[in-house]
Design a protein around this motif. Structure first.
Motif, PDB file in Angstrom:
ATOM      1  N   VAL A  33      36.050 -86.455  71.075  1.00 55.44           N
ATOM      2  CA  VAL A  33      37.509 -86.480  71.081  1.00 55.44           C
ATOM      3  C   VAL A  33      38.056 -87.000  72.404  1.00 55.44           C
ATOM      4  O   VAL A  33      39.268 -87.015  72.607  1.00 55.44           O
ATOM      5  CB  VAL A  33      38.098 -85.081  70.788  1.00 55.44           C
ATOM      6  N   ASP A  34      37.172 -87.419  73.293  1.00 55.46           N
ATOM      7  CA  ASP A  34      37.613 -87.906  74.604  1.00 55.46           C
ATOM      8  C   ASP A  34      38.545 -89.101  74.493  1.00 55.46           C
ATOM      9  O   ASP A  34      39.447 -89.271  75.318  1.00 55.46           O
ATOM     10  CB  ASP A  34      36.412 -88.276  75.473  1.00 55.46           C
ATOM     11  N   ILE A  47      42.233 -87.903  73.948  1.00 53.79           N
ATOM     12  CA  ILE A  47      42.859 -87.027  74.939  1.00 53.79           C
ATOM     13  C   ILE A  47      43.093 -87.802  76.231  1.00 53.79           C
ATOM     14  O   ILE A  47      42.243 -88.556  76.691  1.00 53.79           O
ATOM     15  CB  ILE A  47      41.960 -85.795  75.216  1.00 53.79           C
ATOM     16  N   LYS A  48      44.259 -87.586  76.822  1.00 51.63           N
ATOM     17  CA  LYS A  48      44.565 -88.230  78.097  1.00 51.63           C
ATOM     18  C   LYS A  48      43.704 -87.630  79.206  1.00 51.63           C
ATOM     19  O   LYS A  48      43.300 -86.473  79.135  1.00 51.63           O
ATOM     20  CB  LYS A  48      46.035 -88.020  78.450  1.00 51.63           C
ATOM     21  N   LYS A  51      43.698 -83.732  81.005  1.00 53.46           N
ATOM     22  CA  LYS A  51      44.267 -82.776  80.050  1.00 53.46           C
ATOM     23  C   LYS A  51      43.145 -81.961  79.386  1.00 53.46           C
ATOM     24  O   LYS A  51      43.093 -81.812  78.175  1.00 53.46           O
ATOM     25  CB  LYS A  51      45.079 -83.503  78.971  1.00 53.46           C
ATOM     26  N   VAL A  52      42.264 -81.402  80.205  1.00 52.90           N
ATOM     27  CA  VAL A  52      41.103 -80.660  79.701  1.00 52.90           C
ATOM     28  C   VAL A  52      41.548 -79.383  78.989  1.00 52.90           C
ATOM     29  O   VAL A  52      41.063 -79.060  77.905  1.00 52.90           O
ATOM     30  CB  VAL A  52      40.131 -80.332  80.852  1.00 52.90           C
ATOM     31  N   GLU A  79      44.393 -78.676  77.537  1.00 54.85           N
ATOM     32  CA  GLU A  79      45.040 -79.003  76.275  1.00 54.85           C
ATOM     33  C   GLU A  79      44.013 -79.417  75.222  1.00 54.85           C
ATOM     34  O   GLU A  79      44.148 -79.071  74.049  1.00 54.85           O
ATOM     35  CB  GLU A  79      46.081 -80.109  76.464  1.00 54.85           C
ATOM     36  N   ALA A  80      43.003 -80.165  75.641  1.00 56.86           N
ATOM     37  CA  ALA A  80      41.958 -80.587  74.708  1.00 56.86           C
ATOM     38  C   ALA A  80      41.185 -79.385  74.180  1.00 56.86           C
ATOM     39  O   ALA A  80      40.885 -79.304  72.978  1.00 56.86           O
ATOM     40  CB  ALA A  80      41.008 -81.560  75.397  1.00 56.86           C
ATOM     41  N   ARG A  81      40.865 -78.442  75.053  1.00 57.33           N
ATOM     42  CA  ARG A  81      40.138 -77.239  74.609  1.00 57.33           C
ATOM     43  C   ARG A  81      40.990 -76.390  73.678  1.00 57.33           C
ATOM     44  O   ARG A  81      40.499 -75.854  72.691  1.00 57.33           O
ATOM     45  CB  ARG A  81      39.691 -76.433  75.815  1.00 57.33           C
ATOM     46  N   LEU A 109      43.347 -77.494  71.730  1.00 54.99           N
ATOM     47  CA  LEU A 109      43.399 -78.218  70.471  1.00 54.99           C
ATOM     48  C   LEU A 109      42.146 -77.944  69.648  1.00 54.99           C
ATOM     49  O   LEU A 109      42.233 -77.681  68.441  1.00 54.99           O
ATOM     50  CB  LEU A 109      43.557 -79.719  70.719  1.00 54.99           C
ATOM     51  N   LEU A 110      40.985 -77.988  70.279  1.00 54.33           N
ATOM     52  CA  LEU A 110      39.740 -77.718  69.561  1.00 54.33           C
ATOM     53  C   LEU A 110      39.686 -76.287  69.045  1.00 54.33           C
ATOM     54  O   LEU A 110      39.219 -76.034  67.925  1.00 54.33           O
ATOM     55  CB  LEU A 110      38.537 -78.006  70.460  1.00 54.33           C
TER      56      LEU A 110
END
Length: 77
Positions: A32-33, A36-37, A40-41, A43-45, A47-48
Protein backbone atom coordinates in the motif's frame (compact mmCIF):
# COMPACT_ATOMS: atom_id res chain seq x y z
CA UNK A 1 -31.07 -22.91 26.55
CA UNK A 2 -28.38 -20.73 28.08
CA UNK A 3 -25.64 -23.15 27.02
CA UNK A 4 -26.64 -22.67 23.38
CA UNK A 5 -26.50 -18.89 23.78
CA UNK A 6 -23.06 -19.19 25.35
CA UNK A 7 -21.85 -21.42 22.52
CA UNK A 8 -23.17 -18.98 19.92
CA UNK A 9 -21.45 -16.10 21.71
CA UNK A 10 -18.15 -17.99 21.87
CA UNK A 11 -18.41 -18.94 18.19
CA UNK A 12 -19.07 -15.29 17.30
CA UNK A 13 -16.07 -14.04 19.29
CA UNK A 14 -13.71 -16.67 17.89
CA UNK A 15 -15.00 -16.14 14.36
CA UNK A 16 -14.53 -12.36 14.46
CA UNK A 17 -11.02 -12.63 15.90
CA UNK A 18 -10.00 -15.36 13.46
CA UNK A 19 -11.27 -13.54 10.38
CA UNK A 20 -9.67 -10.28 11.52
CA UNK A 21 -6.35 -12.10 11.98
CA UNK A 22 -6.63 -13.64 8.51
CA UNK A 23 -7.53 -10.25 7.02
CA UNK A 24 -4.60 -8.59 8.80
CA UNK A 25 -2.17 -11.18 7.40
CA UNK A 26 -3.56 -10.67 3.90
CA UNK A 27 -3.39 -6.87 4.12
CA UNK A 28 0.21 -7.07 5.34
CA UNK A 29 1.05 -8.79 2.08
CA UNK A 30 -0.42 -5.98 -0.01
CA UNK A 31 1.89 -3.14 -1.01
CA UNK A 32 0.00 0.00 0.00
CA UNK A 33 3.06 2.25 -0.06
CA UNK A 34 2.12 3.57 -3.48
CA UNK A 35 -1.25 4.76 -2.15
CA UNK A 36 0.08 6.55 0.96
CA UNK A 37 1.88 9.88 1.00
CA UNK A 38 5.38 9.97 2.44
CA UNK A 39 5.54 10.68 6.16
CA UNK A 40 1.98 9.48 6.79
CA UNK A 41 2.90 6.24 8.59
CA UNK A 42 0.37 6.68 11.39
CA UNK A 43 -2.45 7.31 8.95
CA UNK A 44 -1.45 4.29 6.87
CA UNK A 45 -1.45 2.02 9.93
CA UNK A 46 -4.82 3.35 11.06
CA UNK A 47 -6.21 2.73 7.57
CA UNK A 48 -4.97 -0.87 7.66
CA UNK A 49 -6.45 -1.41 11.12
CA UNK A 50 -9.82 0.00 10.09
CA UNK A 51 -9.83 -2.02 6.86
CA UNK A 52 -8.99 -5.13 8.87
CA UNK A 53 -11.91 -4.53 11.21
CA UNK A 54 -14.38 -3.79 8.42
CA UNK A 55 -13.39 -6.67 6.14
CA UNK A 56 -12.87 -9.17 8.97
CA UNK A 57 -16.20 -8.51 10.66
CA UNK A 58 -18.07 -8.51 7.35
CA UNK A 59 -16.68 -11.90 6.36
CA UNK A 60 -17.27 -13.20 9.90
CA UNK A 61 -20.89 -12.03 9.83
CA UNK A 62 -21.46 -13.85 6.53
CA UNK A 63 -19.91 -17.00 8.01
CA UNK A 64 -22.01 -16.76 11.19
CA UNK A 65 -25.17 -16.16 9.19
CA UNK A 66 -24.49 -19.27 7.11
CA UNK A 67 -23.95 -21.27 10.31
CA UNK A 68 -27.27 -20.02 11.71
CA UNK A 69 -29.09 -20.84 8.49
CA UNK A 70 -27.71 -24.37 8.45
CA UNK A 71 -28.92 -24.83 12.04
CA UNK A 72 -32.40 -23.74 10.97
CA UNK A 73 -32.58 -26.21 8.07
CA UNK A 74 -33.85 -28.87 10.47
CA UNK A 75 -37.13 -26.96 10.74
CA UNK A 76 -37.73 -27.29 7.01
CA UNK A 77 -39.15 -30.78 7.34
Amino acid sequence: MFAVLGQDAMLGIVSHIAFMAITWRILMGVNVDALIKKGKVFEARMLLILLTIVIGTTVSNVFLQLVNWTKQLQYLL
